[in-house]
Motif scaffolding. Structure first.
Motif: not given
Length: 306
Positions: A137-165
């Protein structure tokens, strides 16, 4: 930036991709052509899906997201590389390098998860056609995309902050054509062996799990198709699935080889060559393999041009 026994880093130097003497111009032109074709192919596909209401389906919604990510992905690395080559200035600011690393990890991870969701879409459509409107459904599609963007943004933020410190007290030279996490770790004068386990874990979750899901989904799809379809349908299914699997394998295998190896096993020349596949070749192939050869997309293009 660090002080004391550690040199203060305000800029990094990118070694670049072109280091082969007489072949530099040829390789540069080839990369620019590939970049232009990839950009145009993904942009056309994205606009077609947005403008043609007949393509407003779950499959094409996910494909539009993939095209958007590929446009951003290839634009994160190639323009800077081209500018450095033309200006012969290979420096990048500390902040610029940090931003490039963060954006690249976000886009790469989100695309890896999205490809897995796209395989689930095909699995649901072919194996459970009667339940497909509910499963995708449209709701599930948006949920998938939102989860992908959110989880990967958090993952990237953690790694970037660690490496550049980390204390970058070795050379300022990044032996790569863009700021990629494994290449940055080689500049750190602090033991990063423990941190590499977190990189490995991220790689297994974000890259390996979706890849395994894709293999399982297409295996199931082919099983169902062979049980139900005619010989012509089977041939088409094999052709479609095999082309999708080849492109997906190219993306996942090359990315896994970079992000699941300890940095002591990395070779700068090999890392650059492998990175070309998931930064340039995959964004180039995705629109052609997944959509631009589909009758629905060709029909949408004709309707738009008439």
């Amino acid at each position: 930036m660090k002080t004391g026994n550690e040199s203060i880093k305000t800029v990094f130097i990118l070694s670049g991709l072109f280091q082969y003497g007489h072949m530099d111009i040829f390789l540069f032109v080839a990369i620019i052509i590939l970049f232009a074709v990839a950009l145009m192919g993904n942009l056309i596909l994205f606009l077609l899906i947005q403008l043609d209401t007949r393509l407003h389906t779950p499959m094409y919604f996910l494909l539009s997201q993939l095209s958007f990510m590929d446009i951003m992905n290839i634009s994160t690395t190639v323009p800077k590389m081209a500018t450095d080559f033309l200006s012969n200035s290979k420096t990048i600011t500390f902040l610029g390098c940090e931003i490039q690393t963060f954006v690249f990890i976000v886009l790469g991870g989100t695309e890896a998860l999205l490809l897995g969701f796209m395989s689930y879409d095909r699995y649901a459509a072919i194996c459970y056609p009667l339940h497909y409107p509910l499963l995708m459904s449209k709701k599930i599609c948006w949920f998938m995309v939102t989860c992908a963007w959110t989880s990967c943004s958090i993952n990237a933020l953690v790694h970037t902050l660690y490496v550049f410190h980390l204390p970058f007290c070795r050379s300022q030279l990044i032996n790569h054509f863009f700021c990629e996490l494994p290449s940055l770790l080689q500049l750190a004068c602090q033991n990063t062996s423990q941190y590499e386990y977190t990189v490995l874990l991220s790689g297994l979750i974000i890259l390996l799990l979706p890849f395994m899901a894709i293999l399982a989904s297409y295996a199931r799809v082919l099983t169902v198709v062979f049980q139900m379809s005619s010989g012509k349908g089977q041939t088409k299914a094999i052709s479609t699935c095999s082309s999708h699997l080849i492109v997906a394998s190219l993306f996942y295998v090359t990315a896994l080889s970079t992000y699941t190896r300890p940095h002591s096993l990395h070779s700068p020349g090999q890392d650059k060559a492998v990175a070309v596949f998931y930064t340039i070749i995959t964004p180039l192939l995705n629109p052609f393999i997944y959509s631009l050869r589909n009758k629905e997309v060709i029909g949408a293009m004709r309707r738009l041009l008439v």
